[in-house]
Design a protein around this motif. Sequence first.
Motif, PDB file in Angstrom:
ATOM      1  N   GLU A 334       0.831  -1.201   0.000  1.00  0.00           N
ATOM      2  CA  GLU A 334       0.000   0.000   0.000  1.00  0.00           C
ATOM      3  C   GLU A 334       0.870   1.256   0.000  1.00  0.00           C
ATOM      4  O   GLU A 334       1.860   1.328   0.735  1.00  0.00           O
ATOM      5  CB  GLU A 334      -0.909   0.017   1.234  1.00  0.00           C
ATOM      6  CG  GLU A 334      -1.895  -1.135   1.293  1.00  0.00           C
ATOM      7  CD  GLU A 334      -2.884  -1.109   0.142  1.00  0.00           C
ATOM      8  OE1 GLU A 334      -3.228   0.012  -0.321  1.00  0.00           O
ATOM      9  OE2 GLU A 334      -3.311  -2.192  -0.286  1.00  0.00           O
ATOM     10  N   PRO A 335       0.520   2.257  -0.817  1.00  0.00           N
ATOM     11  CA  PRO A 335       1.286   3.512  -0.796  1.00  0.00           C
ATOM     12  C   PRO A 335       1.101   4.231   0.541  1.00  0.00           C
ATOM     13  O   PRO A 335      -0.018   4.349   1.042  1.00  0.00           O
ATOM     14  CB  PRO A 335       0.686   4.317  -1.952  1.00  0.00           C
ATOM     15  CG  PRO A 335      -0.679   3.728  -2.171  1.00  0.00           C
ATOM     16  CD  PRO A 335      -0.587   2.290  -1.793  1.00  0.00           C
ATOM     17  N   VAL A 336       2.213   4.674   1.102  1.00  0.00           N
ATOM     18  CA  VAL A 336       2.187   5.363   2.391  1.00  0.00           C
ATOM     19  C   VAL A 336       2.224   6.868   2.203  1.00  0.00           C
ATOM     20  O   VAL A 336       1.559   7.624   2.911  1.00  0.00           O
ATOM     21  CB  VAL A 336       3.374   4.908   3.268  1.00  0.00           C
ATOM     22  CG1 VAL A 336       3.431   5.704   4.569  1.00  0.00           C
ATOM     23  CG2 VAL A 336       3.277   3.416   3.564  1.00  0.00           C
ATOM     24  N   GLY A 337       3.016   7.320   1.241  1.00  0.00           N
ATOM     25  CA  GLY A 337       3.128   8.751   1.002  1.00  0.00           C
ATOM     26  C   GLY A 337       4.407   9.098   0.270  1.00  0.00           C
ATOM     27  O   GLY A 337       5.289   8.248   0.074  1.00  0.00           O
ATOM     28  N   TRP A 338       4.496  10.347  -0.149  1.00  0.00           N
ATOM     29  CA  TRP A 338       5.677  10.847  -0.851  1.00  0.00           C
ATOM     30  C   TRP A 338       6.633  11.495   0.151  1.00  0.00           C
ATOM     31  O   TRP A 338       6.191  12.199   1.063  1.00  0.00           O
ATOM     32  CB  TRP A 338       5.264  11.885  -1.889  1.00  0.00           C
ATOM     33  CG  TRP A 338       4.505  11.314  -3.053  1.00  0.00           C
ATOM     34  CD1 TRP A 338       3.155  11.148  -3.151  1.00  0.00           C
ATOM     35  CD2 TRP A 338       5.067  10.826  -4.262  1.00  0.00           C
ATOM     36  NE1 TRP A 338       2.823  10.589  -4.342  1.00  0.00           N
ATOM     37  CE2 TRP A 338       3.981  10.381  -5.061  1.00  0.00           C
ATOM     38  CE3 TRP A 338       6.362  10.730  -4.757  1.00  0.00           C
ATOM     39  CZ2 TRP A 338       4.169   9.847  -6.339  1.00  0.00           C
ATOM     40  CZ3 TRP A 338       6.553  10.212  -6.023  1.00  0.00           C
ATOM     41  CH2 TRP A 338       5.472   9.765  -6.797  1.00  0.00           C
ATOM     42  N   TYR A 339       7.916  11.243  -0.049  1.00  0.00           N
ATOM     43  CA  TYR A 339       8.936  11.806   0.835  1.00  0.00           C
ATOM     44  C   TYR A 339      10.061  12.419  -0.002  1.00  0.00           C
ATOM     45  O   TYR A 339      10.425  11.882  -1.058  1.00  0.00           O
ATOM     46  CB  TYR A 339       9.530  10.725   1.745  1.00  0.00           C
ATOM     47  CG  TYR A 339       8.546  10.176   2.745  1.00  0.00           C
ATOM     48  CD1 TYR A 339       8.446  10.727   4.018  1.00  0.00           C
ATOM     49  CD2 TYR A 339       7.703   9.115   2.411  1.00  0.00           C
ATOM     50  CE1 TYR A 339       7.538  10.228   4.939  1.00  0.00           C
ATOM     51  CE2 TYR A 339       6.783   8.618   3.321  1.00  0.00           C
ATOM     52  CZ  TYR A 339       6.706   9.182   4.585  1.00  0.00           C
ATOM     53  OH  TYR A 339       5.802   8.694   5.494  1.00  0.00           O
ATOM     54  N   PRO A 340      10.613  13.549   0.460  1.00  0.00           N
ATOM     55  CA  PRO A 340      11.749  14.152  -0.262  1.00  0.00           C
ATOM     56  C   PRO A 340      12.902  13.154  -0.376  1.00  0.00           C
ATOM     57  O   PRO A 340      13.104  12.311   0.499  1.00  0.00           O
ATOM     58  CB  PRO A 340      12.134  15.343   0.625  1.00  0.00           C
ATOM     59  CG  PRO A 340      10.897  15.650   1.410  1.00  0.00           C
ATOM     60  CD  PRO A 340      10.222  14.335   1.639  1.00  0.00           C
ATOM     61  N   LYS A 341      13.660  13.274  -1.447  1.00  0.00           N
ATOM     62  CA  LYS A 341      14.749  12.329  -1.700  1.00  0.00           C
ATOM     63  C   LYS A 341      15.726  12.235  -0.541  1.00  0.00           C
ATOM     64  O   LYS A 341      16.205  11.150  -0.202  1.00  0.00           O
ATOM     65  CB  LYS A 341      15.499  12.728  -2.971  1.00  0.00           C
ATOM     66  CG  LYS A 341      14.712  12.522  -4.245  1.00  0.00           C
ATOM     67  CD  LYS A 341      15.562  12.926  -5.452  1.00  0.00           C
ATOM     68  CE  LYS A 341      14.797  12.734  -6.738  1.00  0.00           C
ATOM     69  NZ  LYS A 341      15.603  13.119  -7.921  1.00  0.00           N
TER      70      LYS A 341
END
Length: 381
Positions: A334-341
Motif C-alpha cells: 500500500e502507498p504510504v506517502g511521498w517523501y523528499p529524496k
Amino acid sequence: MSVRKLTRRVMIGDVPVGGGAPVSVQSMTNTPTQDAEATLGQIQRLHEAGCQIVRVAVPALRGVEAKLRDSLRRIVEGSPIPVVADVHFDHRLALLALEAGVHGLRINPGNIGGEEKVREVALAAMRKGVPIRVGVNAGSLPRDILARHGHPTAEALVESALREIEILESCGFYDIKVSVKASSVPLTVSAYRMLSEAVDYPLHLGVSEAGPPWTGTIRSAVGIGALLAEGIGDTIRVSLAGDPVEEVRVGLAILKALELVRRGPDIVACPTCARCRLDVAALASELERRLRDLRAPLRIAVMGCSVNGPGEAREADLGVAGGRERGLLFRKGEPVGWYPKDELLEVLLREALRMAEEFEARAATGSQGSAREDDEHGRPD
C-alpha cells in the motif's frame, strides 16, 4: 527450481542435515584451535551472522595432544552451535576429537591413512553416535586414483568418495555425509551430479579454494547455486580467503536468492538507467550496510523510476519508487506517502526497523513469515 532430492538424515548435534531438513549454512574458524578463547569468540560471531554448524581444524601438534584435547572440549562445551573436527594426516587426531566430544568429524580419503585406520575411526564414531563427513578434495586425491585418471576428474572424485563410503559401511557405519569439492566450478558441479545419482547420503556442497571474497563469492554462488537449483545439496559452506563471517553472509545470500531460506533483509534495486530519478546505488548500498545484522526476512525494493518502480515496490514488504524530487513509499503493498529524496534513507530505515520489531513479536508467539505474508494471512501488526 527442481524438487530437492530426499536424502538420508544425519544429525550434527541438534542440526538435521538431509531428509528434507532446511539447507544449513556452515563455516570454519581460522583461529588456532588450541586457543579456545579466540576460537569461541569467532564462533560466536559466526553464530550471530547465521552460521548453524562450525568446523575447526585439528592440527598435528607433537607433544601437546592433551592441551589440544582440553581446548577442543572447552570449544565444544562453549559453542552455541555444533562443532565438527576437521582431521588430516593422522587418524589419531580424529580419536582425540571424539574424546573431546565433537558433534561431527570430517576426514579426507586422500590423506587420513589406510583402511584399518578408517575402520578404527568409524568404530569409535559409532560408539559416540557421531556422524562422519567423507570430504573429498580435488587437490588431495588418493595417489592410485589420481594415477589411474591422470588428473582430478569428476569420476576420480566420486570414486574416492565411494571407496571411503564402502569402508565405513563395511563397519556397519551409515551416519555419513559426503562432499566432492574442487576449485573448478564445472568439475565440482559434474562431480556432485554424479555422486547424487550414486548415493542417498546427504551432500555437503562447496567450491574449494574459491578465492578472495569477490571472485570466491561468484564461484561459490554459481557452483553451489546451480546444484541447489537442481535439487542437489543439504548443507553448504562457502570457502573464501578472508573473514569466515563473510562466508556465512554469502551462503545465506545464496539460499535467499533461491528462496530456500527467509532470514534477514532481501534488498532488490533497479540497475539504473537514464530514467532513474534516485541515487539507487547509494541508497540500496547504505540500506544493505545498515540492516545487514537484521534477522527479520524483509523484502525491500529500491526503484529509481516509474517504469517498474511502483510494481516492484508494491510487491515488496517495503519499497520506494523514485520521482523527480520525491519518492513514493509502499508498505506491504500500500502507498504510504511521498517523501523528499534526502529523507528516504531514514524513512526506509525507520520503517524496516519497525517491521522487524513486529516480526520478532510474532516470532515469539510462534507465527513467522515475511511481514507481507503475515498481513495476507490476517495476522496482527
